[in-house]
Design a protein around this motif. Structure first.
Motif, PDB file in Angstrom:
ATOM      1  N   ASP A 126      31.696  46.723  42.620  1.00 61.21           N
ATOM      2  CA  ASP A 126      31.957  47.705  43.675  1.00 61.21           C
ATOM      3  C   ASP A 126      33.191  48.536  43.310  1.00 61.21           C
ATOM      4  OD1 ASP A 126      31.590  48.921  46.112  1.00 61.21           O
ATOM      5  OD2 ASP A 126      31.857  47.104  47.306  1.00 61.21           O
ATOM      6  N   ASP A 127      33.223  49.772  43.753  1.00 60.59           N
ATOM      7  CA  ASP A 127      34.397  50.639  43.562  1.00 60.59           C
ATOM      8  C   ASP A 127      34.855  50.669  42.108  1.00 60.59           C
ATOM      9  OD1 ASP A 127      34.295  50.831  46.363  1.00 60.59           O
ATOM     10  OD2 ASP A 127      35.576  49.087  46.586  1.00 60.59           O
ATOM     11  N   GLU A 154      28.162  55.857  45.539  1.00 57.30           N
ATOM     12  CA  GLU A 154      28.446  55.601  46.952  1.00 57.30           C
ATOM     13  C   GLU A 154      29.080  56.818  47.602  1.00 57.30           C
ATOM     14  OE1 GLU A 154      29.740  51.433  48.396  1.00 57.30           O
ATOM     15  OE2 GLU A 154      31.021  51.978  46.735  1.00 57.30           O
TER      16      GLU A 154
END
Ligand code: C2E
Ligand code: MG
Ligand code: MG
Ligand code: MG
Length: 292
Positions: A180-181, A237
């Motif tokens: 993530d990220d 995202e």
């Protein structure tokens, strides 16, 4: 006079600090009983194929319905949950709830919809974390091959032996790991050699720059290529505009998650609006999502 003012400011500072501490203590008391009081909810944000606009899966995102404060986003309580250790039972609740939901949706739709949940480093540091996953799979007759755990690069800033070990066991069960990220927390890429990742999530902070920041664009394009070369899939995202979607698609990003298509939604809304739409359209899985 200056002295008095300074004193006043100091007192003010002290008071607000005390208020912060009091507030955190009340909040952590409330947090302690929130599971038993049924105050948590998962909302689900679709993850969409960039080309066909088909929904491949969902990311589960936690919300807290606080009796006095109303609806709280994770930023308001996850850090506190991590500090107090409450993230352990909360994280377990998230996994079990998301897995049960996924099972139900797979049966309702006949599709192998993916489900992703966010993990805290603290959870992976618990020696019995793998058991939590195993029990959940047994209890809900879960589908490990379409269940995904989102971790952040921050896990690689700490002693990773136990965590890597558990991640490997989880991968052996057939589950997927997403970063993530990506690119926001830890700059060394060498960790990519230590654990085979299945998916890289390109963060909103870079997506925001599409169309006006060449550096953000360069980072995104490189990340997509890196993912490709490493045999990972890529998902962007926080995609909010058609321009962003087109750029990402053009450079080979495979999946999209963002308000351009869908916001995170309550389970009921997904069943009523999305799944019913599919039925009306003879099971067609492509839909002009943002036009519903
Ligand atoms: P994340 O995992 O990176 O999740 C993406 C966040 O971006 C979500 O915020 C989502 O609602 C938001 N988002 C998605 N698309 C868009 C968009 O197009 N525009 C904008 N402005 N925002 C978008 P949310 O739900 O507030 O979650 C924030 C963070 O809290 C998550 O970031 C994740 O790190 C953490 N979190 C959420 N649920 C859990 C959980 O169950 N456990 C743990 N440990 N952390 C969680
Ligand atoms: Mg996430
Ligand atoms: Mg993210
Ligand atoms: Mg995050």
């Amino acid at each position: 006079e200056a002295k008095e003012q300074g004193k006043g400011q100091f007192v003010f500072y002290e008071d607000s600090l005390k208020e912060d501490i009091d507030e955190n203590m009340t909040l952590s008391n409330d947090l302690y009983s929130a599971i038993d009081n049924n105050q948590f909810e998962l909302v689900y944000q679709p993850q969409v194929d960039a080309t066909t606009q088909e929904i491949n899966g969902f990311e589960a995102l936690i919300r807290w319905h606080h009796p006095e404060r109303g609806l709280l986003a994770p930023a308001k309580f996850i850090p506190l949950a991590e500090r107090t250790g409450l993230i352990i039972p909360i994280g377990e609740w998230v996994i079990r709830t998301a897995m049960a939901q996924q099972k139900k949706w797979q049966e309702q739709t006949g599709k192998r919809l993916r489900m992703a949940v966010n993990l805290s480093t603290k959870q992976l540091k618990m020696a019995d974390f793998v058991n939590v996953i195993e029990y959940a799979l047994l209890e809900f007759d879960g589908d490990p091959a379409s269940f995904e755990l989102e971790i952040t690069e921050s896990i690689f800033m700490e002693d990773t032996t136990l965590m890597l070990n558990q991640l490997k066991q989880i991968k052996d069960m057939g589950m997927a790991i997403a970063i993530d990220d990506f690119g926001t927390e830890y700059s060394s890429l060498s960790y990519l050699k230590k654990l085979p990742m299945d998916r890289i999530k390109i963060p909103k902070t870079f997506v925001d720059g599409i169309g006006h920041n060449e550096k953000d664009e360069a980072i995104i394009v490189s990340t997509i290529v890196l993912g490709l070369k490493l045999g990972c899939r890529t998902i962007a995202e926080g995609v909010e505009t058609e321009k962003q979607l087109l750029f990402l698609k053009q450079h080979g990003c495979e999946e999209i998650q963002g308000y351009y298509f869908y916001q995170p939604m309550q389970a009921q809304k997904i069943e009523h609006e999305l799944f019913n739409y599919y039925k009306r359209s003879n099971g067609l899985i492509c839909l002009p999502a943002h036009k519903i």
